[in-house]
Design a protein around this motif. Sequence first.
Motif, PDB file in Angstrom:
ATOM      1  N   LEU A  53     -15.000   2.847  -5.738  1.00 14.35           N
ATOM      2  CA  LEU A  53     -13.814   3.358  -4.726  1.00 14.35           C
ATOM      3  C   LEU A  53     -12.690   1.996  -4.918  1.00 14.35           C
ATOM      4  N   ARG A  54     -13.010   0.904  -5.274  1.00 12.50           N
ATOM      5  CA  ARG A  54     -12.111  -0.232  -5.298  1.00 12.50           C
ATOM      6  C   ARG A  54     -11.320   0.184  -6.602  1.00 12.50           C
ATOM      7  N   ALA A  55     -11.541   0.863  -7.446  1.00 15.22           N
ATOM      8  CA  ALA A  55     -10.575   1.314  -8.860  1.00 15.22           C
ATOM      9  C   ALA A  55      -9.768   2.490  -8.443  1.00 15.22           C
ATOM     10  N   VAL A  56      -9.915   3.066  -7.389  1.00  6.19           N
ATOM     11  CA  VAL A  56      -9.173   4.262  -7.074  1.00  6.19           C
ATOM     12  C   VAL A  56      -7.576   4.109  -6.979  1.00  6.19           C
ATOM     13  N   PRO A  57      -7.362   3.084  -6.156  1.00  4.78           N
ATOM     14  CA  PRO A  57      -5.842   2.903  -6.112  1.00  4.78           C
ATOM     15  C   PRO A  57      -4.989   2.412  -7.374  1.00  4.78           C
ATOM     16  N   TYR A  58      -6.035   1.606  -8.383  1.00 11.29           N
ATOM     17  CA  TYR A  58      -5.285   1.618  -9.829  1.00 11.29           C
ATOM     18  C   TYR A  58      -5.020   2.625 -10.361  1.00 11.29           C
ATOM     19  N   ALA A  59      -6.124   3.622 -10.194  1.00 11.83           N
ATOM     20  CA  ALA A  59      -6.382   5.011 -11.141  1.00 11.83           C
ATOM     21  C   ALA A  59      -5.010   5.931 -10.494  1.00 11.83           C
ATOM     22  N   TYR A  60      -4.869   5.821  -9.223  1.00 10.77           N
ATOM     23  CA  TYR A  60      -3.631   6.696  -8.600  1.00 10.77           C
ATOM     24  C   TYR A  60      -2.484   6.058  -9.117  1.00 10.77           C
ATOM     25  N   LYS A  61      -2.211   4.874  -8.917  1.00 14.04           N
ATOM     26  CA  LYS A  61      -0.990   4.024  -9.212  1.00 14.04           C
ATOM     27  C   LYS A  61      -0.552   4.405 -10.687  1.00 14.04           C
ATOM     28  N   TYR A  62      -1.361   4.069 -11.693  1.00 17.80           N
ATOM     29  CA  TYR A  62      -1.007   4.093 -13.132  1.00 17.80           C
ATOM     30  C   TYR A  62      -1.672   5.569 -13.767  1.00 17.80           C
ATOM     31  N   ASP A  63      -2.128   6.370 -13.096  1.00 23.34           N
ATOM     32  CA  ASP A  63      -2.379   7.798 -13.476  1.00 23.34           C
ATOM     33  C   ASP A  63      -3.477   7.640 -14.761  1.00 23.34           C
ATOM     34  N   LEU A  64      -4.521   6.971 -14.549  1.00 24.39           N
ATOM     35  CA  LEU A  64      -5.474   6.399 -15.313  1.00 24.39           C
ATOM     36  C   LEU A  64      -6.926   7.431 -14.730  1.00 24.39           C
ATOM     37  N   PRO A  65      -7.560   7.897 -15.773  1.00 23.39           N
ATOM     38  CA  PRO A  65      -9.038   8.471 -15.385  1.00 23.39           C
ATOM     39  C   PRO A  65      -9.952   7.329 -15.372  1.00 23.39           C
ATOM     40  N   ILE A  66     -10.997   7.761 -14.597  1.00 25.86           N
ATOM     41  CA  ILE A  66     -12.299   6.569 -14.361  1.00 25.86           C
ATOM     42  C   ILE A  66     -13.194   6.936 -14.931  1.00 25.86           C
ATOM     43  N   LEU A  67     -14.026   6.213 -15.719  1.00 24.48           N
ATOM     44  CA  LEU A  67     -15.445   6.240 -16.260  1.00 24.48           C
ATOM     45  C   LEU A  67     -16.084   5.421 -15.625  1.00 24.48           C
ATOM     46  N   GLY A  68     -17.026   6.049 -14.536  1.00 25.42           N
ATOM     47  CA  GLY A  68     -17.852   5.205 -13.663  1.00 25.42           C
ATOM     48  C   GLY A  68     -19.287   5.241 -14.248  1.00 25.42           C
ATOM     49  N   VAL A  69     -19.791   3.971 -14.373  1.00 26.67           N
ATOM     50  CA  VAL A  69     -20.975   3.898 -15.173  1.00 26.67           C
ATOM     51  C   VAL A  69     -22.138   3.099 -14.202  1.00 26.67           C
ATOM     52  N   ASN A  70     -23.085   3.869 -13.628  1.00 30.69           N
ATOM     53  CA  ASN A  70     -24.079   3.461 -12.460  1.00 30.69           C
ATOM     54  C   ASN A  70     -24.695   2.234 -12.685  1.00 30.69           C
ATOM     55  N   LYS A  71     -24.459   1.078 -12.066  1.00 29.34           N
ATOM     56  CA  LYS A  71     -25.405   0.082 -11.644  1.00 29.34           C
ATOM     57  C   LYS A  71     -25.590  -0.323 -10.329  1.00 29.34           C
ATOM     58  N   GLY A  72     -25.133   0.673  -9.379  1.00 30.78           N
ATOM     59  CA  GLY A  72     -25.296   0.342  -7.931  1.00 30.78           C
ATOM     60  C   GLY A  72     -26.665   1.107  -7.354  1.00 30.78           C
TER      61      GLY A  72
END
Length: 264
Positions: A59-78
């Motif tokens: 969720l921390r990465a979402v504003p950056y993804a939206y602003k710069y129109d970049l897809p997210i690759l989420g790797v689970n370590k949580g």
Amino acid sequence: MLKFLFVIKKNLEIPSVIKELEKKKEIKLIPVKNISKLKKEEIKNLTGILVLGGDGTFLRAVPYAYKYDLPILGVNKGRFGFLTEVSLNELPQVISAIRNNSLPLKERTLLKIHYNKQTFVALNEAAILKGPAGRLIYLELKINKKNLTTIYGDGIIIATPTGSTAYNVSAGGPIIHPEAKVFVCTPICSFKINLRPFIIPDNYHIEINLKEIKEEIHLLIDGQINISFKDGHLIYIQKAEKTLKFFPSLEKDYFYILKEKFDW
């Protein structure tokens, strides 16, 4: 070489799998805090944002993804990892699929929240919550500029289908498939026991106003941004113009993850 902005969970060491991918020059990771140092052309040539952690890190990465129109690759370590659906074991195969253009992106609807001349985006939800005093708050709710109801209670959650499995479900709201074109409005501990969660089309506009502000009240966005609500300010919520794009797991689909995470 695939170049990613990099967001990592606090105090987490980079796993050997990722170090090996970097060593082989299959990927290059650029800390997201350094994005201001990149030129426009360099940002344009990024593959996406690699997130290592759990859902909070995602969720921390979402504003950056939206602003710069970049897809997210989420790797689970949580701990939970509903959003970070790619495992470390499958990461090399996912990187290979991205490089070969054989992994189609998926998309999720986002909320856009307007408050006090500020604009935010949310993948999961916007929640209006009472403060620590514990008294009822009174929220006037309008849908498409029409008065719907006044909510007496602890607050309300406006969630996307993606966010339906987060705070919404804990508050008694329904689980909604992420491809559904809807939002869910879920009252929190409503004093009106007949006021239940309800679903609206995602092209509808939502307006929330406080009838009285005698206590501390908060606007919480994706559990990341916490704003104290002030008298006379309205909250407007609508569908964001752009979607969030992400690289899916090669091994697991939505229903597999749903069954796994909720122990169905």
